[in-house]
Design a protein around this motif. Structure first.
Motif, short mmCIF file in Angstrom:
data_model
loop_
_atom_site.label_atom_id
_atom_site.label_comp_id
_atom_site.label_asym_id
_atom_site.label_seq_id
_atom_site.Cartn_x
_atom_site.Cartn_y
_atom_site.Cartn_z
N GLU A 1 6.55 -8.71 -35.83
CA GLU A 1 5.38 -8.44 -36.66
C GLU A 1 4.10 -9.03 -36.09
N PHE B 1 1.18 -7.30 -33.66
CA PHE B 1 0.04 -6.48 -34.09
C PHE B 1 -1.02 -7.31 -34.82
N THR C 1 11.32 -2.63 -38.68
CA THR C 1 10.94 -4.03 -38.84
C THR C 1 12.16 -4.82 -39.29
N TYR D 1 1.61 2.49 -34.78
CA TYR D 1 1.65 2.03 -33.40
C TYR D 1 3.05 2.11 -32.78
N THR E 1 0.80 -0.66 -39.62
CA THR E 1 1.33 -0.98 -38.30
C THR E 1 2.28 0.10 -37.78
N VAL F 1 -5.43 -2.95 -38.90
CA VAL F 1 -4.42 -2.55 -39.87
C VAL F 1 -5.06 -2.50 -41.25
#
Length: 272
Positions: A65, A68, A38, A82, A79, A73
């Motif tokens: 971000e 999703f 991320t 995934y 997350t 979640v």
């Protein structure tokens, strides 16, 4: 060779250890390392530097971000579950094959035979972990209702046919499955339930050796899979479970000592 990892700030040194072991033991001239993170990841420069020292090319793959926002979640289903399943959405379209690896591995022999496994008609290649009985596989098939699969595949080593995956894997299918089911290992359960019949089996004693089970491997193989055999033939050692080899309290015997040796050597190289 294209390699894929998904980590957060806690595991960048472990990832470098995996790469160092591949560098030492594999017959490959060009390695591209794709790392899914991320925007909060802080060790991209260290990874890039480490890859340069090993003659590899680092590629940062930042997950948006808001991608999703429709995904289920929770604390149980973050997350991050995934990232591997949907990696094909973020990787370059001209990539056709990539090998996903967990960061708690060592490569101790040539990785190229696994990377070159024929994936014609398959989405993935993966291993089913050996056990003394097949009871776990039976339970998982009943639990996940995937009776066409050979068994319950471990997602820590996953060779990906990106062309096939792009045609078959849709985020909504994954999101809906997670909403509708109670899962034990969310990403691995989804992989097995939705795509298990499209996975080509590879031998775990070669490509996903669970270091906790040396005696089980030796028993099932009628004495063939000794420690000496593993060191000569096994490609990937997987430090499964909670007791990781970089923790002070962990002791997996010679496998832990081997890991610490690689870890310390890469740490030393990275500081230079």
């Amino acid at each position: 060779m294209n390699l894929l990892f998904s980590i957060d700030d806690r595991f960048y040194q472990q990832l470098l250890t995996v790469l160092y072991s591949i560098h030492l033991n594999s017959s490959v001239d060009e390695v591209n390392v794709y790392v899914i993170t991320t925007s909060q990841f802080h060790h991209g420069n260290e990874l890039k530097h480490g890859c340069e020292l090993l003659g590899m090319t680092y590629h940062s793959v930042i997950i948006p971000e808001d991608d999703f926002k429709d995904a289920p979640v929770t604390d149980r289903y973050p997350t991050t579950i995934y990232y591997c399943l949907l990696a094909h959405r973020y990787l370059p379209q001209d990539l056709h094959r990539i090998l996903y690896l967990d960061a708690d591995l060592l490569c101790i022999n040539d990785l190229m035979p696994l990377y070159n496994v024929d994936l014609s008609g398959y989405m993935y290649a993966s291993a089913i972990h050996t056990n003394l009985t097949n009871a776990t596989d039976v339970i998982n098939k009943i639990r996940l209702q995937n009776f066409d699969a050979d068994g319950y595949y471990n997602s820590g080593v996953l060779l990906m046919n990106l062309d096939e995956i792009r045609q078959r894997v849709e985020p909504t299918d994954i999101f809906n499955y997670i909403r509708d089911h109670i899962l034990l290992l969310p990403d691995q359960d989804v992989l097995n339930a939705l795509y298990g019949k499209y996975i080509r089996s590879v031998p775990d004693e070669l490509y996903n050796f669970d270091v906790r089970n040396l005696r089980i491997y030796e028993t099932i193989s009628m004495g063939k899979c000794t420690l000496d055999w593993v060191m000569k033939n096994t490609v990937i050692l997987h430090f499964c479970g909670r007791q990781k080899p970089w923790l002070v309290t962990t002791n997996h015997g010679k496998f832990t000592a081997l890991y610490k040796n690689y870890y310390q050597m890469m740490s030393t190289i990275s500081k230079n």
